[in-house]
Enzyme design. Structure first.
Site, mmCIF file in Angstrom:
data_model
loop_
_atom_site.group_PDB
_atom_site.id
_atom_site.type_symbol
_atom_site.label_atom_id
_atom_site.label_comp_id
_atom_site.label_asym_id
_atom_site.label_seq_id
_atom_site.Cartn_x
_atom_site.Cartn_y
_atom_site.Cartn_z
ATOM 1 N N TYR A 5 0.721 -1.199 0.018
ATOM 2 C CA TYR A 5 0.018 0.075 0.041
ATOM 3 C C TYR A 5 0.794 1.258 0.079
ATOM 4 O O TYR A 5 0.599 2.096 -0.773
ATOM 5 C CB TYR A 5 -0.879 0.149 1.331
ATOM 6 C CG TYR A 5 -1.739 1.213 1.458
ATOM 7 C CD1 TYR A 5 -2.982 1.242 0.286
ATOM 8 C CD2 TYR A 5 -1.903 1.947 2.518
ATOM 9 C CE1 TYR A 5 -3.688 2.124 0.588
ATOM 10 C CE2 TYR A 5 -2.736 2.948 2.422
ATOM 11 C CZ TYR A 5 -3.657 3.146 1.514
ATOM 12 O OH TYR A 5 -4.629 4.151 1.770
ATOM 13 N N GLN A 55 0.061 3.211 20.727
ATOM 14 C CA GLN A 55 0.490 3.735 19.448
ATOM 15 C C GLN A 55 -0.643 4.881 19.298
ATOM 16 O O GLN A 55 -2.045 4.678 20.070
ATOM 17 C CB GLN A 55 0.377 2.567 18.168
ATOM 18 C CG GLN A 55 -0.949 2.165 18.219
ATOM 19 C CD GLN A 55 -1.266 0.902 18.950
ATOM 20 O OE1 GLN A 55 -0.736 0.802 20.160
ATOM 21 N NE2 GLN A 55 -1.719 -0.196 18.453
ATOM 22 N N PRO A 94 2.417 1.795 12.496
ATOM 23 C CA PRO A 94 3.136 2.984 12.925
ATOM 24 C C PRO A 94 2.774 3.370 14.574
ATOM 25 O O PRO A 94 1.577 3.007 14.912
ATOM 26 C CB PRO A 94 2.293 4.066 12.033
ATOM 27 C CG PRO A 94 2.045 3.291 10.793
ATOM 28 C CD PRO A 94 1.534 1.862 11.260
ATOM 29 N N PHE A 139 -13.683 -1.505 16.443
ATOM 30 C CA PHE A 139 -14.203 -1.248 17.996
ATOM 31 C C PHE A 139 -15.477 -1.028 18.103
ATOM 32 O O PHE A 139 -16.238 -1.545 19.135
ATOM 33 C CB PHE A 139 -13.455 0.015 18.474
ATOM 34 C CG PHE A 139 -11.942 -0.424 18.852
ATOM 35 C CD1 PHE A 139 -11.365 -1.708 18.594
ATOM 36 C CD2 PHE A 139 -11.135 0.604 19.478
ATOM 37 C CE1 PHE A 139 -9.947 -1.886 18.908
ATOM 38 C CE2 PHE A 139 -9.706 0.506 19.850
ATOM 39 C CZ PHE A 139 -9.203 -0.799 19.643
ATOM 40 N N ARG A 186 -10.353 -1.927 10.214
ATOM 41 C CA ARG A 186 -9.825 -0.975 10.703
ATOM 42 C C ARG A 186 -10.289 -0.650 12.273
ATOM 43 O O ARG A 186 -11.334 -1.057 12.458
ATOM 44 C CB ARG A 186 -10.129 0.430 9.827
ATOM 45 C CG ARG A 186 -9.012 0.559 8.654
ATOM 46 C CD ARG A 186 -9.140 1.482 7.721
ATOM 47 N NE ARG A 186 -10.567 1.637 6.937
ATOM 48 C CZ ARG A 186 -10.607 2.409 5.844
ATOM 49 N NH1 ARG A 186 -9.512 3.342 5.689
ATOM 50 N NH2 ARG A 186 -11.503 2.096 5.233
ATOM 51 N N LYS A 212 1.136 3.916 -3.141
ATOM 52 C CA LYS A 212 0.699 5.251 -3.028
ATOM 53 C C LYS A 212 1.900 6.309 -3.357
ATOM 54 O O LYS A 212 1.563 7.180 -3.970
ATOM 55 C CB LYS A 212 0.034 5.648 -1.526
ATOM 56 C CG LYS A 212 -1.315 4.701 -1.535
ATOM 57 C CD LYS A 212 -2.379 5.550 -2.306
ATOM 58 C CE LYS A 212 -3.757 4.942 -1.944
ATOM 59 N NZ LYS A 212 -5.041 5.674 -2.808
HETATM 60 N N1 UDP Z 1 -6.106 -1.478 15.912
HETATM 61 C C1 UDP Z 1 -6.376 -2.346 17.237
HETATM 62 N N2 UDP Z 1 -7.295 -3.236 17.151
HETATM 63 C C2 UDP Z 1 -8.094 -3.348 16.220
HETATM 64 C C3 UDP Z 1 -7.770 -2.819 14.967
HETATM 65 C C4 UDP Z 1 -6.690 -1.894 15.010
HETATM 66 O O1 UDP Z 1 -5.878 -2.051 18.164
HETATM 67 O O2 UDP Z 1 -8.996 -4.290 16.242
HETATM 68 C C5 UDP Z 1 -5.082 -0.368 16.040
HETATM 69 C C6 UDP Z 1 -4.008 -0.940 14.809
HETATM 70 O O3 UDP Z 1 -2.914 -1.671 15.416
HETATM 71 C C7 UDP Z 1 -3.418 0.591 14.638
HETATM 72 C C8 UDP Z 1 -4.565 1.582 14.877
HETATM 73 O O4 UDP Z 1 -5.512 0.600 15.698
HETATM 74 O O5 UDP Z 1 -2.420 1.032 15.525
HETATM 75 C C9 UDP Z 1 -5.308 1.884 13.718
HETATM 76 O O6 UDP Z 1 -5.512 0.806 12.756
HETATM 77 P P1 UDP Z 1 -6.240 0.971 11.417
HETATM 78 O O7 UDP Z 1 -6.327 -0.454 11.024
HETATM 79 O O8 UDP Z 1 -7.490 1.697 11.708
HETATM 80 O O9 UDP Z 1 -5.387 1.805 10.410
HETATM 81 P P2 UDP Z 1 -3.952 2.220 10.342
HETATM 82 O O10 UDP Z 1 -4.019 3.712 11.147
HETATM 83 O O11 UDP Z 1 -2.844 1.446 11.382
HETATM 84 O O12 UDP Z 1 -3.706 2.340 8.877
#
Ligand code: UDP
Length: 309
Positions: free
Chosen positions: A142, A206, A269, A188, A183, A146
């Site tokens: 990805y 994070q 990240p 959540f 996501r 991009k």
């Molecule tokens: N995340 C989490 N639990 C989940 C899904 C995601 O803790 O069930 C965390 C993921 O590890 C990241 C953040 O939430 O640190 C955002 O994840 P997302 O997949 O929305 O997109 P990203 O910002 O990583 O591209």
């Protein structure tokens, strides 16, 4: 022309364009998009849907003023499942969309991403930062697609004099995200509404910052109408940890879910927050919708999705 116009953000853009009096052609192969997101425009003579992969030759009769290139899987779970399609749509698909814009003398906007900064070593991220991307890691398909898309967009700008715009989109949420796209927002909210455990990855330390979709789309519209061809960050600078976000979802849904911790995915990240000085100065844009208001618009939509109560 909106590529990816049946997706989450693409379809919100289509709504805005039609509201502002434009005619819209959506091109989408429905790999991650859904006709449900655009079905309410069926029968509108100003709207047309073409089911096609943008990596194939795009033929369209008549004039086109603007090409908005939104097609791409955008959730880590999706692009892990579809790494080659993700690379192809970012490279070959962007090439085709640029070719259409050049042929039609249209203005072109690329939906890029904060993922071009990878796991950033500069915080918050300004557009001048070049990023810290692992090209062969799980997100490489990805991130590099991009980054290539940005490079070819600038090449068309310089070599062909095409009017181009690049928006780097930070985490955005709202109605029409797929419940199962993996996501953090749909994950959540879906878990909270079912009173299932909230799966926080790692320790949840994070950080992310979450922008409501209507704010983002307004910024993107302003960027297209501006004269600025360098990349512009759009997102909400209100930063929080993923654990704090989990607690915010629990409070907003009044859920009985407990929080559980799961392994942190590779190359996730550690911190992310947009520096939006450029958008503020060039577009007079700042997000208007707080997380509380945005969740109040988003949670009822997830309640209506099958499986959620
Ligand atoms: N995340 C989490 N639990 C989940 C899904 C995601 O803790 O069930 C965390 C993921 O590890 C990241 C953040 O939430 O640190 C955002 O994840 P997302 O997949 O929305 O997109 P990203 O910002 O990583 O591209």
């Amino acid at each position: 022309m909106v590529t990816g116009g049946a997706g989450f953000l693409g379809s919100h853009l289509v709504d805005l364009l039609l509201t502002r009096g434009h005619r819209v052609v959506v091109l989408d192969n429905l790999v991650t998009g859904s006709v449900d997101n655009i079905a309410h425009h069926a029968g509108d003579p100003r709207f047309r849907f073409i089911q096609q992969d943008v990596t194939e030759y795009v033929f369209l009769e008549g004039p086109v003023d603007y090409v908005w290139h939104f097609a791409s899987p955008a959730s880590p779970v999706d692009y892990l499942e579809l790494p080659i399609q993700t690379l192809k749509v970012g490279s070959l698909g962007t090439h085709k969309a640029l070719g259409l814009a050049k042929h039609k003398r249209a203005r072109f906007l690329l939906a890029s991403t904060s993922e071009v900064y990878g796991d950033p070593l500069v915080h918050p991220q300004t557009e001048e930062y070049w990023g810290n991307v692992n090209p062969i890691g799980p997100r490489g398909c990805y991130d590099e697609a991009k980054r290539f898309a940005e490079a070819i967009t600038m090449a068309y700008h310089h070599e062909h004099g095409l009017q181009t715009r690049i928006v780097r989109i930070f985490n955005t949420y709202g109605p029409r995200m797929r419940t199962n796209d993996g996501r953090v927002v749909p994950a959540f909210i879906g878990q909270a509404l079912r009173h299932r455990p909230i799966t926080v990855f790692g320790k949840g330390s994070q950080t992310r910052s979450f922008c409501y979709c209507a704010d983002l789309i307004e910024g993107i519209f302003r960027l297209m109408m501006s004269r600025f061809s360098q990349p512009v960050n759009l997102g909400n600078p209100q930063e929080m940890t993923v654990l704090e976000f989990a607690r915010a979802i629990l409070a907003a849904t009044r859920s009985r879910s407990r929080i559980v911790f799961r392994p942190l995915p590779q190359d996730d990240p550690r911190q992310r927050r947009p520096d939006i000085t450029r958008a503020r100065e060039l577009l007079a844009w700042t997000p208007q919708v707080s997380l509380r208001e945005g969740l109040a618009k988003t949670i009822p939509w997830f309640r209506t999705q099958s499986g959620a109560r």
